[in-house]
Structure formats: C-alpha cells, structure tokens
Design an enzyme around this catalytic site. Structure first.
Site, PDB file in Angstrom:
ATOM      1  N   PRO A 117       9.524  -2.220  -5.354  1.00  0.00           N
ATOM      2  CA  PRO A 117       9.487  -2.154  -3.967  1.00  0.00           C
ATOM      3  C   PRO A 117      10.878  -1.997  -3.354  1.00  0.00           C
ATOM      4  O   PRO A 117      11.845  -2.448  -4.183  1.00  0.00           O
ATOM      5  CB  PRO A 117       8.627  -3.301  -3.331  1.00  0.00           C
ATOM      6  N   ASN A 120      12.273  -5.824  -1.940  1.00  0.00           N
ATOM      7  CA  ASN A 120      12.853  -6.726  -2.747  1.00  0.00           C
ATOM      8  C   ASN A 120      13.338  -6.333  -4.085  1.00  0.00           C
ATOM      9  O   ASN A 120      12.635  -6.774  -5.102  1.00  0.00           O
ATOM     10  CB  ASN A 120      11.944  -8.174  -3.027  1.00  0.00           C
ATOM     11  N   GLY A 200       3.508  -1.061  -1.578  1.00  0.00           N
ATOM     12  CA  GLY A 200       2.860  -0.460  -0.351  1.00  0.00           C
ATOM     13  C   GLY A 200       1.401  -0.633  -0.621  1.00  0.00           C
ATOM     14  O   GLY A 200       1.073  -0.309  -1.714  1.00  0.00           O
ATOM     15  N   CYS A 251       6.363 -10.824   1.573  1.00  0.00           N
ATOM     16  CA  CYS A 251       5.002 -10.518   2.127  1.00  0.00           C
ATOM     17  C   CYS A 251       4.289 -11.815   2.421  1.00  0.00           C
ATOM     18  O   CYS A 251       3.161 -11.773   3.192  1.00  0.00           O
ATOM     19  CB  CYS A 251       4.190  -9.535   1.147  1.00  0.00           C
ATOM     20  N   GLU A 341       0.402  -6.997   9.612  1.00  0.00           N
ATOM     21  CA  GLU A 341       1.463  -7.383   9.092  1.00  0.00           C
ATOM     22  C   GLU A 341       2.941  -6.829   9.757  1.00  0.00           C
ATOM     23  O   GLU A 341       3.003  -5.592  10.055  1.00  0.00           O
ATOM     24  CB  GLU A 341       1.368  -6.982   7.421  1.00  0.00           C
ATOM     25  N   LEU A 420       2.330 -11.832  -6.028  1.00  0.00           N
ATOM     26  CA  LEU A 420       1.434 -12.846  -5.543  1.00  0.00           C
ATOM     27  C   LEU A 420      -0.077 -12.154  -5.873  1.00  0.00           C
ATOM     28  O   LEU A 420      -0.349 -11.521  -4.815  1.00  0.00           O
ATOM     29  CB  LEU A 420       1.865 -13.648  -4.220  1.00  0.00           C
TER      30      LEU A 420
END
Length: 485
Positions: A117, A120, A200, A251, A341, A420
C-alpha cells in the site's frame, strides 16, 4: 512506446519476474534453516540502516504521514519483526512429538505476490520480505503506483543485502511498470502460490477473487471504549498518541471513541487539555464532506495529513497545535462519514447510557465497517473487559493500550506484523497477525499407533484360555486332527 502499450509492458515484465522468481525459489527451498536465517538477518540489518532514508522517500513521494514516525515503522518492520521470527523453525523438521509418533516438516509455499500500500510502503515491503524469505519463499512486490519509487528503492536495498548473504538472485523483486493489468497477471499466474494483500478493499477483494490462495486484510474501523473505571488521562493520551502516529495511516488506529454518559464531560475536558479540538455542529458538517468521495470510499486528500492541514482543507479555524479533530456523532451507517474508517487524525465521539449500551454501539460500528479487525477498551473492570472479549466481532481486542501500536504488536505481545488478519467474519482466511508460519505448508509424518481392533474397541485376548470361542476352536481342531489320521 505509446501509452496504450504500457499495459503490455507491465504484463510482460510481470511474467518475466514470475519465471525468475520460480527458479530462484527452487534454489531457496534447498537452503538450510541456518542459511535462511543469515539472509533474513542481512535484510533486517540493511533495512534498519536505511530506515531514515526510506522514511523520507515515502513521505516525499506519497504525501502521507510524517517521516519521523515512518522511521519508527521501518525500525519496527526490520528489527522488531526480525527478533520475533529469528528463532522460529520454518523449513525442514520444525517439530517432533515422539510420544504421539508425529513429525512436522515445514514446506515453503513457493512464489508470493505481495501487494504493497501507499500508506505504509517501505515498512510493509521490508516486513513482507523478511517473513517470506524466512519461510523459504520468493516474493514479488506489486507496489501502489503512488509509492512506486520508494518501494523500488526498498526492494533494491534489501535485494542486494539478501544476495550478498547468499540468497538466490531474483528471489526478491518488484514490478516497475505498474498497471492494474500487471497486478492482475501476478495474482492469477499459475506459478504464483499465494497472495499477501495489504491495501484498499477493492484490491483485497480482487486478490480473494483471483483463484490464487490469498491472505488479505479488510478495512479497519476500530472503536475505542473508555469505561468509567479507566484512568481517563492515560486513556486519552494513548488514543491521541495512536491517532497522531504517522498521522493515523495504520489501519488498526482508533476511528471513534465511545464513552459512558457519567464520564462524558470529564473525557471531553481531558481531550481538550491534550490538544484535541471538538468541532461545532456546523464545523462537523463542513469537514464530513471531505471524509468520503462520491463513491463512498475514503477521500485520499485527508489520508495521512495533520489536523491543521485537514482543517485548512475544510476551511475551519482551529487552535494552533491541535493534534486531533473530534466530532460528536449519534448515528452509524455507510453514509455517515464519521462512523467510517478515517486514516487521519479525525475521531467520532459517541456517548452511551452505560457500558452495555456502549458494547452494542461498538458492535454496530464494527458491522458497519471493520468487522473482524481491531478495537480497544480502556478499563480497570475485569468483568467488563471479559464481556467485551466474549462479544466483540474482532480479531484483536486491545486493553489499555494504543490501538495502532497494540494492533501491530509494538506495545503488546501480539506477533509483530503489518498485515493484520480479519478472520472469516471480516472476509479473510485468518485472524492472525501474519508471520512466517502463515507462509508455509506443514507436512505431517505420522506413524500408526492403533490397529483396527483398537479402533473398533474389540478386546484382544491375552491368552488362549481367555478366548471367548475356546471350546469351539478346540472341537474343530480335534475333528481336523482325527480326519488327518
């Protein structure tokens, strides 16, 4: 070369990288655990050495976050991840159980497609390279286009370090002509064994739809509940630390705060004392227009920006030094921006009658978005904590800690990771913090310990005298002997 041919270039480059990675992985699979560990250490050391350089490159290229916190993330991705995996057995015999007569053998899955992404970029590339090589797998990065250059430089640095330490050439590579078609080719190629997807929702969904086994993560939308027994100043401090770390782009970071009615004023006062700003109703309505785009996705214009930059964007006047923007909210829904979010220092603030109502509100927020991911609770009441643990649809319930740092395993004892898992409820294949053991197959060698009679439950006579058909056998034997005469 015409622009329309860029897709063809990307597809061809990707196919070439896959062929090279496949050949490299076959060599990698022949290496011992000791040799793999030397390569992994070399990658970690070199990435750590370049942590500041790569952090600054990422901020300049993407405009997300701040370089000082990205230095910490690069250090975490290299050294913290390395120390958590360095003693793991991942290839060859990884476990023996003489009492059960079972041996477990670690087998690399093969070539891993790693989606990286823009939020990060360098830290995720470092982390994914370490856990993949540790497990004996080759890895190909598919970078987000807006972070291409910093990911290419990260790849160059860790690739050179790995190969100097004895890693087969082309076991670590990155697509340089990035297109959707190239990434699609990578994910669907029959020589790619596993997709490790961080990005995403659309990209993660594409990974799971590719036909290739995938480990992906969905969006985070973690609520943070402050219960009346909590150390309120410390809880607020942890939430602000978390939400401002790299300007909120991890996130696992908190997206909303839920408090009980009886401590509402105290919590609000503490947030203001620690440089948070509560938006008035008109200010909140102005800002919410910038949180989501027309298609319902997060607006990249706010991602990784400071509170002051976001306020300027929305033309809202706030005190200098404001760290976090907070809007009081009473609703939850796809069209309620504050309940979604927000990878930025923006928080929703909900007030509920008691902890039971707060519990239900947290569940509602999670099912709206972020189910299976992460949430935090600040409390000294063990009974309430236990009730939250039993009921919340998350893979990580973090107690009295920053959600950002706790979720990735920096401030907790969870596996240090930047991917995660959200479990089946979140549309994922695992609820783990992803590590090397998620990137191997385990071959089990099992010796027989029972016979059919044991499984049936038949009793085996210890002596002939105890046999249940002794008399019949003796008669038959007598008759046979007489006939033989």
């Amino acid at each position: 070369m015409k622009l329309k041919d860029r897709d063809l270039l990307s597809i061809q480059e990707t196919r070439d990288l896959i062929v090279k990675a496949n050949a490299a992985q076959k060599k990698l699979a022949q290496l011992s655990q000791e040799k793999l560990d030397l390569i992994v250490k070399a990658i970690a050391d070199e990435a750590f050495e370049n942590r500041e350089k790569l952090a600054k490159l990422a901020v300049v290229e993407t405009g997300f976050g701040n370089w000082r916190d990205k230095v910490i993330k690069n250090a975490f991705a290299s050294q913290a991840v390395y120390h958590s995996i360095k003693n793991l057995k991942t290839v060859g015999i990884i476990k023996e159980d003489p009492s059960q007569k079972i041996i477990e053998i670690g087998v690399p899955v093969g070539v891993i497609a790693a989606l990286i992404p823009s939020t990060n970029p360098t830290s995720t590339a470092i982390y994914k390279a370490l856990i993949s090589i540790k497990a004996g797998n080759a890895i190909i990065f598919s970078p987000h286009p807006s972070a291409l250059n910093c990911i290419l430089e990260t790849t160059r640095i860790i690739k050179e370090a790995a190969e100097k330490a004895g890693c087969p050439e082309d076991a670590i590579n990155c697509i340089s002509n990035v297109t959707l078609q190239g990434t699609d080719t990578l994910m669907k190629h029959d020589q790619v064994s596993l997709i490790l997807a961080t990005g995403g929702s659309a990209m993660v969904k594409a990974a799971y739809s590719s036909g290739t086994p995938a480990i992906g993560v969905g969006p985070g939308n973690g609520p943070a509940f402050i219960e009346k027994s909590a150390d309120i100043p410390l809880a607020v401090k942890r939430i602000i630390d978390s939400k401002t770390f790299d300007n909120g782009v991890i996130c696992a970071s908190e997206q909303s705060v839920i408090v009980e009615e009886c401590i509402r004023e105290e919590v609000m006062a503490e947030f203001m004392a620690q440089d948070a700003y509560f938006l008035s109703y008109p200010e909140g309505r102005k800002l919410e227009k910038f949180i989501l785009r027309d298609n319902g996705s997060m607006n990249p214009a706010i991602v990784g920006k400071t509170a002051e930059q976001i306020a300027d964007l929305a033309q809202i006047s706030i005190p200098k030094g404001t760290k976090v923007l907070i809007a009081e909210e009473t609703k939850v829904g796809k069209n309620v921006p504050y309940s979604r979010e927000k990878l930025a220092p923006i928080l929703a603030f909900y007030t509920e009658k008691d902890w039971e109502a707060a519990c239900e509100r947290c569940i509602e927020i999670l099912h709206n978005e972020g189910v299976g991911h992460t949430m935090a609770i600040h409390s000294q009441n063990e009974d309430v904590i236990r009730e939250f643990a039993l009921k919340k649809p998350v893979s990580r319930l973090l107690v009295n800690t920053s959600a950002t740092l706790g979720g990735i395993g920096a401030s907790t004892s969870l596996v240090p990771a930047l991917t995660l898992g959200c479990g089946a409820i979140g549309g994922g294949s695992t609820s783990d913090n992803i590590g090397p053991l998620n990137l191997i197959n385990i071959r089990r060698v099992a010796w027989g310990v029972k016979e059919l009679e044991d499984i049936r439950g038949d009793k085996k006579p210890e002596k002939f005298d105890d046999h249940p058909h002794k008399e019949l056998i003796e008669r038959i034997l007598k008759q046979v002997l007489e006939e033989m005469k």
